[in-house]
Design a protein around this motif. Structure first.
Motif, PDB file in Angstrom:
ATOM      1  N   VAL A  56       0.774  -1.175  -0.172  1.00 37.34           N
ATOM      2  CA  VAL A  56       0.114   0.028  -0.137  1.00 37.34           C
ATOM      3  C   VAL A  56       0.844   1.117   0.139  1.00 37.34           C
ATOM      4  N   LYS A  57       1.985   1.275   0.799  1.00 37.82           N
ATOM      5  CA  LYS A  57       2.830   2.321   0.660  1.00 37.82           C
ATOM      6  C   LYS A  57       3.524   2.624  -0.686  1.00 37.82           C
ATOM      7  N   THR A  60       0.611   3.945  -2.641  1.00 39.86           N
ATOM      8  CA  THR A  60       0.359   5.365  -2.242  1.00 39.86           C
ATOM      9  C   THR A  60       1.303   6.404  -3.012  1.00 39.86           C
ATOM     10  N   SER A  61       2.772   6.188  -3.216  1.00 39.10           N
ATOM     11  CA  SER A  61       3.694   6.829  -3.616  1.00 39.10           C
ATOM     12  C   SER A  61       3.349   7.175  -5.074  1.00 39.10           C
ATOM     13  N   ASN A  88      -6.011  -3.012  -1.666  1.00 40.17           N
ATOM     14  CA  ASN A  88      -4.915  -2.125  -1.501  1.00 40.17           C
ATOM     15  C   ASN A  88      -4.942  -0.913  -2.182  1.00 40.17           C
ATOM     16  N   ASP A  91      -7.132   1.568  -0.453  1.00 37.68           N
ATOM     17  CA  ASP A  91      -6.400   2.096   0.643  1.00 37.68           C
ATOM     18  C   ASP A  91      -5.540   3.208   0.239  1.00 37.68           C
ATOM     19  N   ALA A  92      -4.700   2.683  -0.788  1.00 43.37           N
ATOM     20  CA  ALA A  92      -3.589   3.712  -1.409  1.00 43.37           C
ATOM     21  C   ALA A  92      -4.339   4.895  -1.888  1.00 43.37           C
ATOM     22  N   SER A  93      -5.396   4.817  -2.512  1.00 46.61           N
ATOM     23  CA  SER A  93      -6.080   5.958  -3.273  1.00 46.61           C
ATOM     24  C   SER A  93      -6.523   6.956  -2.150  1.00 46.61           C
ATOM     25  N   GLN A  95      -5.223   7.246   1.007  1.00 47.69           N
ATOM     26  CA  GLN A  95      -3.955   7.946   1.444  1.00 47.69           C
ATOM     27  C   GLN A  95      -3.352   8.950   0.447  1.00 47.69           C
ATOM     28  N   ALA A  96      -3.562   8.507  -0.688  1.00 48.96           N
ATOM     29  CA  ALA A  96      -3.031   9.589  -1.771  1.00 48.96           C
ATOM     30  C   ALA A  96      -3.687  10.905  -2.176  1.00 48.96           C
TER      31      ALA A  96
END
Length: 319
Positions: A56-57, A60-61, A88, A91-93, A95-96
């Motif tokens: 996910v990290k 996110t990047s 994932n 979740d990344a979307s 966070q970003a």
């Protein structure tokens, strides 16, 4: 102009939509791939990033500065893997700071009897749970029903989406059908219409509808047969099967479409074909392909291509 990220960009529906977005010359497009990306082209609006959707990290990047994410993730027989990839990505979307998300839908209104869509159902549940108390991520379930283009099989009628051997075989003038299912509803939408709606959805200023029905043409099964007989100029053979035989898997059609698809391994095609026909025929009374018209209402000036118009032209001059 916005930045758009596309997961599962090698799929045939994804490629149609990518072409449509690129043609606008308005957007920056990032394609996720599990394989090594091709050499970069500085003059292209399309860039690539390699990911396995497990981190996910990392996702996110990669999604930094992205406005809209489209997913075309397919299971390749592993439903849990496909769901986790989308989870994932969601979740990344969040966070970003992604504004809009479209999960891998592109078909039915519900998944009754469509077991190969389990990962889609779980993704819907996850998105709904995320927004239960407050809007965290704007998302849309794009649902065009079945592609009208499938009914031109074995002739191609789209650039990337292949015509598909289905229970509604206009080429050989034959239909497989649930007994008593003459009034079951099927929604057909052309590939071009789906692409044009998605392109307009990206530029739409309002909030996306959660249920994103796209309705090209709606027909009963009886009307689908009658349309085929009109276009193909001959009587169709219709085989009916009792619901209980479909449910048990004991139905014995005189022919069976070979539903070859990139997400189905060649050695599984025969078994998958019968399972998919069984699921399709049982899904119709559950209104799985009775699609809403949410995007039709949002885009009242867009003219959809009707099934009769499209198929008459596609079959013109063909035996």
């Amino acid at each position: 102009m916005v930045k758009i990220a596309i997961a599962g960009g090698s799929g045939n529906v994804a490629q149609e939509i990518i072409d449509g977005l690129v043609a606008t010359k308005k957007h920056e497009i990032l394609l996720f791939t599990r394989k090594d990306p091709p050499p970069s082209d500085p003059s292209s609006a399309v860039t690539w990033a390699k990911t396995d959707y497990l981190d996910v990290k990392q996702l996110t990047s990669l999604l930094a500065g992205t406005h809209t994410v489209f997913s075309f993730v397919a299971p390749y027989l592993d439903q849990e893997e496909a769901f986790n990839a989308q989870k994932n990505l969601i979740d990344a979307s969040i966070q970003a700071g992604v504004k809009r998300f479209a999960p891998s839908e592109w078909a039915s209104a519900n998944f009754a009897h469509l077991s190969w869509y389990t990962y889609k159902a779980k993704t819907r549940e996850y998105l709904s749970a995320i927004n239960k108390d407050a809007k965290v991520l704007e998302y849309c379930l794009f649902q065009p029903g079945l592609f009208t283009n499938y009914l031109t099989w074995p002739h191609s009628s789209a650039k990337h989406v292949k015509s598909l051997d289905t229970p509604w075989d206009y080429g050989n003038r034959r239909i497989l059908q649930r007994e008593g299912g003459e009034e079951d509803i099927i929604t057909l939408t052309t590939v071009d219409d789906l692409v044009n709606v998605v392109v307009r959805a990206v530029e739409f200023d309002g909030e996306w509808p959660t249920n994103g029905g796209i309705r090209g043409t709606q027909l009963t099964m009886a009307e689908l047969v009658a349309l085929g007989e009109k276009i193909r100029g001959g009587k169709f053979t219709v085989e009916d099967f009792k619901s209980e035989d479909l449910e048990s898997g004991s139905f014995k059609p005189s022919w069976l479409p070979k539903l070859e698809h990139p997400s189905i391994a060649p050695e599984h095609v025969d078994a998958a074909s019968k399972m998919i026909v069984q699921g399709f025929l049982l899904a119709f009374p559950e209104k799985a392909f009775d699609i809403g018209d949410q995007w039709n209402k949002i885009l009242p000036n867009y003219k959809f291509t009707g099934a009769e118009e499209f198929l008459t032209e596609a079959w013109k001059g063909k035996p």
